[in-house]
Design a protein around this motif. Structure first.
Motif, mmCIF file in Angstrom:
data_model
loop_
_atom_site.group_PDB
_atom_site.id
_atom_site.type_symbol
_atom_site.label_atom_id
_atom_site.label_comp_id
_atom_site.label_asym_id
_atom_site.label_seq_id
_atom_site.Cartn_x
_atom_site.Cartn_y
_atom_site.Cartn_z
ATOM 1 N N ASP A 81 0.826 -1.201 0.000
ATOM 2 C CA ASP A 81 0.000 0.000 0.000
ATOM 3 C C ASP A 81 0.863 1.255 0.000
ATOM 4 N N ASN A 82 1.878 1.243 0.826
ATOM 5 C CA ASN A 82 2.820 2.356 0.831
ATOM 6 C C ASN A 82 3.484 2.486 -0.541
ATOM 7 N N GLN A 86 3.960 5.691 -2.834
ATOM 8 C CA GLN A 86 5.294 6.156 -3.215
ATOM 9 C C GLN A 86 5.446 6.231 -4.729
ATOM 10 N N LEU A 87 4.823 5.286 -5.417
ATOM 11 C CA LEU A 87 4.943 5.263 -6.877
ATOM 12 C C LEU A 87 4.393 6.531 -7.489
ATOM 13 N N VAL A 88 3.259 6.998 -6.940
ATOM 14 C CA VAL A 88 2.689 8.179 -7.568
ATOM 15 C C VAL A 88 3.299 9.463 -7.025
ATOM 16 N N ALA A 89 3.947 9.373 -5.847
ATOM 17 C CA ALA A 89 4.546 10.579 -5.274
ATOM 18 C C ALA A 89 6.001 10.753 -5.720
ATOM 19 N N LYS A 90 6.770 9.674 -5.611
ATOM 20 C CA LYS A 90 8.210 9.806 -5.880
ATOM 21 C C LYS A 90 8.724 8.557 -6.578
ATOM 22 N N VAL A 107 1.140 -3.032 -9.532
ATOM 23 C CA VAL A 107 2.297 -2.133 -9.520
ATOM 24 C C VAL A 107 2.763 -1.846 -10.943
ATOM 25 N N ALA A 108 2.730 -2.855 -11.792
ATOM 26 C CA ALA A 108 3.170 -2.658 -13.182
ATOM 27 C C ALA A 108 2.265 -1.673 -13.900
ATOM 28 N N ASN A 109 0.962 -1.818 -13.706
ATOM 29 C CA ASN A 109 0.055 -0.906 -14.375
ATOM 30 C C ASN A 109 0.204 0.514 -13.860
ATOM 31 N N GLY A 113 1.517 3.641 -16.018
ATOM 32 C CA GLY A 113 0.752 4.873 -16.149
ATOM 33 C C GLY A 113 1.583 6.085 -15.803
ATOM 34 N N ILE A 114 2.338 5.978 -14.711
ATOM 35 C CA ILE A 114 3.210 7.073 -14.289
ATOM 36 C C ILE A 114 4.209 7.441 -15.360
ATOM 37 N N ALA A 115 4.752 6.433 -16.023
ATOM 38 C CA ALA A 115 5.863 6.682 -16.940
ATOM 39 C C ALA A 115 5.405 7.080 -18.338
#
Lengths: 214, 368
Positions: A81-82, A86-90, A107-109, A113-115
């Motif tokens: 969950d953390n 973290q993925l979307v924040a940093k 996590v992969a999706n 999306g982030i990248a």
């Protein structure tokens, strides 16, 4: 009047999440080997072992065992969950992430999306004897009818995955040419499908890639 | 583990962009499980500067934690034969890295370099003569790959004295060997996105021998319509090389011309101290500095420890690619390229005055 009597059938569904030492060990081994061969500095194990103490605990134990053999690579663990937060924040803090099945899907999706979106991320699947290459995340995502009708699907992810396939087949020159052409088309920016903010059709993107091949 | 149906021939040395401008790969390489297992490579330090430069490679590999384990054997150029245990080792490991082995002039001792190549049937020698960024030469845009037949021709080693004072030396050219070197050259061009193959010959004089070589090249050229093929007589070739080297791309040659052309092209592009190269056969591969395998430097360089390790470092990067460790190869090449470009650490042949160790330390410091 007879009261309605309802009999509630209580059906208990038990869903088994199966984690084995064998599979955890081999995925951990693959992740560290991958990091070693690709000059990556850090491997992060994603888990929820505070809740699933035995299952994810076993996964973590396997990762820790393998990590000992790679003293040059940093190893850390993060609760899922953390991790999502973290993925979307940093996201820059992450390098290689090794995860069990479900968390990995999510996590992969998220990371894709982030990248830049699942339309452009390359990926593959590999085993001891075979390999299957498909677009990076969302293998089950086959788009909507509208995209199919208008022929406006984004071919970039599969083109880049096919470049990984060319490397896997040991044709690195062809892989490099393909990647360079695709990268150039994307960076030029005038031939993009809808998910990247443009309006092109699949065929237009393909023609642009072919024109950019050297 | 999936059977590798692609032969070792096509795995060798695929070098998409120049070794000097190879970027860090933007897209990742997905290994098969178990690909990270260390490989054993036979190491022959050799004579003269050989131990210095192979020592350089060992140090850099150590610093990179490369998955390569070296089996070292002492071989000297004046030995009659390559020791049996060394041959066994190369046959077992399939890949060998060597420094130079000096062949004595005259005296009936045949070349150990040749013996290795013949016994292991390592028929193709490849040298990539390319400008190095930061190293100023008379010609820019030089990028020539010289592919040379390694086992026959003038190096067949067949000489005899007919009568006292008259010696015959046999040059042997076979269809078999000519065909396979031509096939290798075109396949290399195809796999590395090269546009032109030039056959170097002297068929106006040696009509049968070099004529056979040319015929084989023409046959193979027909199977590659996308690649331009032309021929050039070796004397004109030498002149063109020093006047306008940009016109050449891949060159395929028989044994002797290849030796001379490779050295000339290497000199044009920056010197034999920096050109990478290798030798390959159907089953084995030997990597050594690009041109001048017999050049082991002079005593002074050995004493002062000022040999240039760059050529062997880059050849060892080609070896890493051959062993399928492309990331390590890229890291090594990028580090070496940086050191040359910065220009602070150069040995005498590049205009500086450093020792081998100083260059090695600079490369290790430049590794990411």
């Amino acid at each position: 009047m007879r009261g309605l009597s309802m009999r509630l059938f209580l059906v208990s569904l038990r869903v088994f999440m199966v984690i084995t030492k064998f599979c955890s060990e081999r995925i951990a081994k693959y992740a560290f080997e991958y990091a070693y061969l690709n000059n990556r500095k850090k491997v992060t194990a994603v888990h929820k072992a505070n809740i699933m103490k035995l299952a994810d605990g076993l996964f973590l134990e396997s990762c820790r065992e393998v990590a000992k053999k790679y003293p040059g690579i940093t190893y850390n663990e993060i609760i899922v969950d953390n991790c999502c937060m973290q993925l979307v924040a940093k996201p820059e803090q992450f390098d290689v992430m090794v995860t069990p099945n479900l968390y990995g899907n999510l996590v992969a999706n998220t990371a894709a999306g982030i990248a830049g979106g699942t339309g452009v991320m390359p990926g593959g699947n590999v085993g001891a004897d075979h390999a299957v290459f498909e677009q990076g995340a969302s293998a089950g995502n086959v788009g909507k009818d509208k995209i199919v009708r208008e022929n406006k699907a984004n071919p970039v992810a599969l083109l880049l995955s096919s470049a990984m396939m060319l490397r896997h087949l040991q044709f690195p020159s062809f892989a490099d040419r393909l990647e360079t052409a695709v990268k150039r088309v994307i960076s030029e920016g005038n031939c993009r499908t809808k998910d990247l903010g443009g309006q092109s059709t699949t065929q237009q993107v393909v023609d642009a890639v072919i024109a950019n091949l050297e | 583990m999936a059977k590798r149906s692609v032969s070792i021939l096509t795995r060798l040395l695929t070098n998409p962009s120049s070794p000097f401008t190879a970027p860090t790969r933007s897209i990742t390489y997905m290994p098969r499980p178990g690909d990270g297992a260390p490989r054993t490579v036979t190491l022959i330090p050799g004579d003269g500067i050989g131990p210095l430069v192979t020592g350089a490679v060992e140090q850099v590999f150590e610093a990179m934690h490369a998955p390569v384990h070296f089996e070292r054997y002492e071989v000297r150029g004046h030995m009659r034969r390559v020791p049996e245990e060394v041959m066994e080792s190369v046959k077992r490991n399939k890949v060998c890295l060597k420094g130079g082995l000096a062949t004595p002039v005259g005296g009936g001792v045949s070349s150990l370099n040749m013996q290795l190549r013949k016994e292991l049937d390592i028929f193709a020698s490849l040298v990539n003569c390319i400008n190095v960024p930061g190293l100023v030469t008379r010609h820019e845009n030089v990028d020539i790959v010289v592919i040379r037949e390694n086992t026959e021709g003038e190096y067949a080693g067949l000489e005899h004295e007919v009568v006292p004072g008259v010696v015959e030396s046999l040059k042997v050219i076979t269809k078999f060997c000519s065909e396979r070197i031509a096939r290798y050259a075109f396949e290399y061009a195809y796999l590395n996105n090269r546009k032109k193959v030039t056959a170097v010959h002297k068929a106006n004089i040696m009509k049968l021998a070099d004529g056979l070589f040319l015929e084989s090249c023409r046959e193979v050229a027909k199977a590659y319509p996308g690649i331009t093929y032309n021929e050039i007589i070796v004397d004109n070739c030498c002149m063109q090389l020093v006047a306008k080297p940009e016109q050449f791309d891949v060159m395929v040659t028989p044994n002797l011309y290849g030796n001379l052309i490779a050295n000339t092209a290497a000199g044009i592009a920056g010197g034999t101290g920096v050109m990478p190269g290798g030798n390959v056969g159907a089953e084995h591969a030997i990597f050594e500095q690009g041109a001048s395998a017999g050049n082991v430097g002079n005593d002074k360089i050995v004493e002062q420890k000022k040999a240039n390790p760059v050529a062997l470092l880059l050849s060892s990067a080609m070896m890493l690619k051959h062993l399928q460790f492309p990331t390590f190869a890229d890291r090594l090449e990028v580090a070496v390229k940086q050191v040359i470009r910065e220009g602070k650490w150069r040995t005498k042949d590049l205009g500086g005055d450093c020792t081998t160790q100083e260059v090695v330390d600079a490369v290790i410091a430049a590794l990411d």
